[in-house]
Design a protein around this motif. Structure first.
Motif, PDB file in Angstrom:
ATOM      1  N   THR A   1      37.978  83.786  -1.785  1.00  0.00           N
ATOM      2  CA  THR A   1      37.224  82.575  -1.457  1.00  0.00           C
ATOM      3  C   THR A   1      38.109  81.330  -1.464  1.00  0.00           C
ATOM      4  N   GLY A   2      38.936  81.169  -2.502  1.00  0.00           N
ATOM      5  CA  GLY A   2      39.780  79.988  -2.589  1.00  0.00           C
ATOM      6  C   GLY A   2      40.766  79.900  -1.442  1.00  0.00           C
ATOM      7  N   ILE A   3      41.289  81.030  -1.013  1.00  0.00           N
ATOM      8  CA  ILE A   3      42.203  81.054   0.124  1.00  0.00           C
ATOM      9  C   ILE A   3      41.435  80.769   1.407  1.00  0.00           C
ATOM     10  N   ALA A   4      40.238  81.330   1.536  1.00  0.00           N
ATOM     11  CA  ALA A   4      39.421  81.090   2.729  1.00  0.00           C
ATOM     12  C   ALA A   4      39.142  79.607   2.915  1.00  0.00           C
ATOM     13  N   ALA A   5      38.861  78.907   1.825  1.00  0.00           N
ATOM     14  CA  ALA A   5      38.504  77.490   1.904  1.00  0.00           C
ATOM     15  C   ALA A   5      39.651  76.625   2.395  1.00  0.00           C
ATOM     16  N   THR A   6      40.878  77.161   2.385  1.00  0.00           N
ATOM     17  CA  THR A   6      42.037  76.390   2.844  1.00  0.00           C
ATOM     18  C   THR A   6      42.578  76.904   4.181  1.00  0.00           C
ATOM     19  N   MET A   7      41.782  77.678   4.896  1.00  0.00           N
ATOM     20  CA  MET A   7      42.233  78.223   6.180  1.00  0.00           C
ATOM     21  C   MET A   7      42.317  77.181   7.279  1.00  0.00           C
ATOM     22  N   GLY A   8      41.860  75.970   7.027  1.00  0.00           N
ATOM     23  CA  GLY A   8      42.038  74.901   7.998  1.00  0.00           C
ATOM     24  C   GLY A   8      43.479  74.464   8.125  1.00  0.00           C
ATOM     25  N   GLY A   9      44.335  74.919   7.212  1.00  0.00           N
ATOM     26  CA  GLY A   9      45.762  74.677   7.348  1.00  0.00           C
ATOM     27  C   GLY A   9      46.341  75.539   8.452  1.00  0.00           C
ATOM     28  N   ASP A  10      47.654  75.478   8.620  1.00  0.00           N
ATOM     29  CA  ASP A  10      48.281  76.258   9.687  1.00  0.00           C
ATOM     30  C   ASP A  10      49.038  77.465   9.171  1.00  0.00           C
ATOM     31  N   ASP A  11      48.777  77.867   7.918  1.00  0.00           N
ATOM     32  CA  ASP A  11      49.517  78.987   7.336  1.00  0.00           C
ATOM     33  C   ASP A  11      48.704  80.268   7.225  1.00  0.00           C
ATOM     34  N   VAL A  12      47.382  80.178   7.172  1.00  0.00           N
ATOM     35  CA  VAL A  12      46.547  81.347   6.901  1.00  0.00           C
ATOM     36  C   VAL A  12      45.422  81.435   7.922  1.00  0.00           C
ATOM     37  N   THR A  13      45.121  82.667   8.321  1.00  0.00           N
ATOM     38  CA  THR A  13      43.991  82.907   9.205  1.00  0.00           C
ATOM     39  C   THR A  13      43.295  84.190   8.774  1.00  0.00           C
ATOM     40  N   THR A  14      42.329  84.641   9.567  1.00  0.00           N
ATOM     41  CA  THR A  14      41.561  85.823   9.209  1.00  0.00           C
ATOM     42  C   THR A  14      41.228  86.636  10.452  1.00  0.00           C
ATOM     43  N   HIS A  15      40.498  87.714  10.265  1.00  0.00           N
ATOM     44  CA  HIS A  15      40.145  88.641  11.334  1.00  0.00           C
ATOM     45  C   HIS A  15      39.206  87.966  12.335  1.00  0.00           C
ATOM     46  N   LYS A  16      39.405  88.263  13.625  1.00  0.00           N
ATOM     47  CA  LYS A  16      38.581  87.664  14.666  1.00  0.00           C
ATOM     48  C   LYS A  16      37.166  88.232  14.701  1.00  0.00           C
ATOM     49  N   ALA A  17      36.991  89.394  14.102  1.00  0.00           N
ATOM     50  CA  ALA A  17      35.674  90.041  14.138  1.00  0.00           C
ATOM     51  C   ALA A  17      35.348  90.563  12.744  1.00  0.00           C
ATOM     52  N   SER A  18      35.003  91.819  12.649  1.00  0.00           N
ATOM     53  CA  SER A  18      34.718  92.447  11.366  1.00  0.00           C
ATOM     54  C   SER A  18      33.638  91.651  10.632  1.00  0.00           C
ATOM     55  N   ASN A  19      33.669  91.685   9.318  1.00  0.00           N
ATOM     56  CA  ASN A  19      32.646  91.005   8.518  1.00  0.00           C
ATOM     57  C   ASN A  19      33.166  89.696   7.927  1.00  0.00           C
ATOM     58  N   LYS A  20      34.033  89.024   8.652  1.00  0.00           N
ATOM     59  CA  LYS A  20      34.733  87.841   8.133  1.00  0.00           C
ATOM     60  C   LYS A  20      34.146  86.531   8.656  1.00  0.00           C
ATOM     61  N   ALA A  21      32.873  86.512   8.963  1.00  0.00           N
ATOM     62  CA  ALA A  21      32.270  85.312   9.560  1.00  0.00           C
ATOM     63  C   ALA A  21      32.460  84.086   8.674  1.00  0.00           C
ATOM     64  N   ASP A  22      32.216  84.223   7.374  1.00  0.00           N
ATOM     65  CA  ASP A  22      32.377  83.075   6.468  1.00  0.00           C
ATOM     66  C   ASP A  22      33.809  82.558   6.487  1.00  0.00           C
ATOM     67  N   PHE A  23      34.789  83.472   6.546  1.00  0.00           N
ATOM     68  CA  PHE A  23      36.192  83.055   6.598  1.00  0.00           C
ATOM     69  C   PHE A  23      36.497  82.342   7.909  1.00  0.00           C
ATOM     70  N   ARG A  24      36.020  82.901   9.023  1.00  0.00           N
ATOM     71  CA  ARG A  24      36.296  82.299  10.327  1.00  0.00           C
ATOM     72  C   ARG A  24      35.753  80.872  10.427  1.00  0.00           C
TER      73      ARG A  24
END
Length: 487
Positions: free
Chosen positions: A66-89
């Motif tokens: 969760t803590g990493i997801a909340a900082t995905m607006g940076g340019d270093d971290v991203t997540t899966h385009k599909a799967s069950n990662k809607a909250d992360f996206r």
């Protein structure tokens, strides 16, 4: 009333009346009221309950993605385009709704920690026991409250500011406080903690005086940027960071010799000398496992969950050398024993090697401590803040940043103007702390979010809409705003 309102108001205690779900909450360590805290043992148990807000594997806090997801607006971290990662996206695409369950987990955890800290601060005066130990406990409570509010104000900006431990009807209609008021509380709490905690950590998962000074330096650095823009705080940040640097031996801090050693990730070792502050975890009890180091950071080809991995241009631009090798994993071993490159993987992205367990053990979690601040971060605070405060980097500023670059086997900085040097330090921090929940906050305070997200690879998630200051913070969770119109 909604169960989550209990957390949002910062207390299991707040909603005892009229909320049967209160009995379902985890209240271990939650000793409430003056009588329960009359003994040193009771005070210590209450402190354990406060720390728990930061460390529940799936419910709240920082020992899951969760803590990493909340900082995905940076340019270093991203997540899966599909799967069950809607909250992360939603974080990565700047489309976080009030119903996002990940942001709610952070919100709940921080307010749980705040409630526990408030309980100690309100009731320690009558505690019987060793005075030095009681001071340390109270100092840690001030630290917990300050750091919790530091996370909340950066994520949400305008938030409920709660300093009382006991329930009152007014809390059910509490309004939001602006960031300046919140930061004033944070600074005051850290200053009190600085007076009370000892020079030596009581154990690896607790702060010492150097820890508190380091956080105070980081807070001052942030206050100098958006939204407060109190640029006089650069000098305060540099001064406080210098206190840590000049007394690093007293506080037990040092820069490890190699980046590989730093991310050895041995579950049998409880942190390193580079850890300014960490959340210690324990494998064996489901709610205390660290789920960042494991399947969350691994690709599906290795049985992982694909929660987070590197953005492509960030990886490509990353300076070559041992730090890059220790940061990213670019080949994966499939179940049949064959090896594939990141280009041929399902997500077509490199992953973060720094979140793999020692010997590449495959497990869903571990008891590797969750690092919240490293000594290298203190060095970058001084280097940037000193250059911005004075307009010219001094010898210590060069020494600080070059120690980090030397470990990464990069050319040393020299003969740079103040602005050029400060900007270079910020970029160096991006490389050094990739995926460590740092880059996003740098981009926000320096108002560089749109610029950093303007040149994404086509195979990365793209921002939705035009990025403005409104995208720097998240809406408060719907469970809170629907229960209290003043929020």
């Amino acid at each position: 009333m909604k169960r989550n309102l209990i957390w949002a108001l910062g207390a299991a205690v707040i909603m005892v009346a009229g909320c049967k779900n209160y009995l379902d909450e985890d209240i271990r360590g939650g000793l409430l009221g003056a009588q329960a805290l009359e003994s040193q043992e009771g005070l210590e148990a209450a402190l354990t309950g406060a720390y728990k807000g930061w460390a529940n594997t799936w419910g709240y806090g920082f020992i899951h993605a969760t803590g990493i997801a909340a900082t995905m607006g940076g340019d270093d971290v991203t997540t899966h385009k599909a799967s069950n990662k809607a909250d992360f996206r939603e974080f990565d695409q700047f489309a976080v709704p009030a119903t996002n369950q990940r942001t709610q987990a952070l919100y709940n955890g921080c307010y749980k920690a705040i409630q526990g800290a408030n309980n100690i601060i309100a009731n320690y005066q009558n505690t019987q026991g060793d005075a030095a130990t009681i001071d340390a406990i109270v100092g840690e409570a001030y630290f917990i409250r300050a750091v919790s509010y530091y996370w909340l104000v950066r994520l949400y900006k305008d938030i409920p500011l709660i300093q009382q431990a006991e329930f009152s009807e007014d809390l059910l209609a509490i309004g939001k406080s602006g960031p300046e008021e919140v930061y004033n509380l944070i600074v005051g709490d850290l200053q009190k903690a600085e007076e009370l905690v000892p020079n030596t950590k009581r154990d690896p998962g607790r702060p010492n005086k150097g820890t508190v000074k380091a956080y105070l330096a980081d807070v001052y650095l942030t206050m100098a940027g958006w939204p407060l823009k109190q640029t006089d705080k650069y000098a305060l940040a540099a001064a406080k960071a210098r206190e840590v640097i000049e007394n690093k031996d007293l506080y037990g801090f040092r820069l490890l010799d190699t980046y590989t050693e730093l991310f050895e990730n041995d579950p049998e070792k409880n942190g390193t000398a580079e850890s300014v502050f960490q959340i210690s975890t324990f494998m064996g009890v489901g709610s205390t496992n660290n789920a960042n180091y494991g399947f969350s950071a691994m690709p599906g080809e290795e049985g992982g969950w694909d929660d987070f991995f590197a953005e492509l241009n960030f990886f490509r631009d990353f300076p070559e050398g041992p730090r890059k090798d220790a940061t990213f994993r670019t080949t994966f071993v499939k179940g049949d024993g064959s090896t594939i490159s990141w280009e041929d993987s399902q997500t077509q992205h490199p992953y973060y090697y720094k979140y793999y367990q020692k010997d590449e053990v495959k497990n869903w979690a571990s008891q590797i401590p969750e690092s919240m601040m490293r000594y290298a971060h203190v060095l970058t605070i001084y280097a940037e803040a000193q250059a911005r405060a004075t307009g010219t980097p001094d010898d210590l500023a060069y020494e600080c940043i070059n120690a980090i670059r030397q470990r990464a086997e990069l050319d040393l900085f020299e003969n740079m103007s103040g602005p050029e040097f400060a900007d270079a330090v910020v970029q160096e921090r991006a490389w050094e702390f990739a995926a460590e929940r740092t880059r996003w906050f740098d981009l926000v305070r320096l108002e560089l979010v749109a610029e950093a997200n303007s040149n994404k690879d086509a195979n990365d998630l793209q921002p939705i809409g035009t990025l403005t200051e409104e995208n720097y913070v998240f809406p408060l969770p719907f469970s809170e705003t629907s229960a209290n119109p003043n929020l």
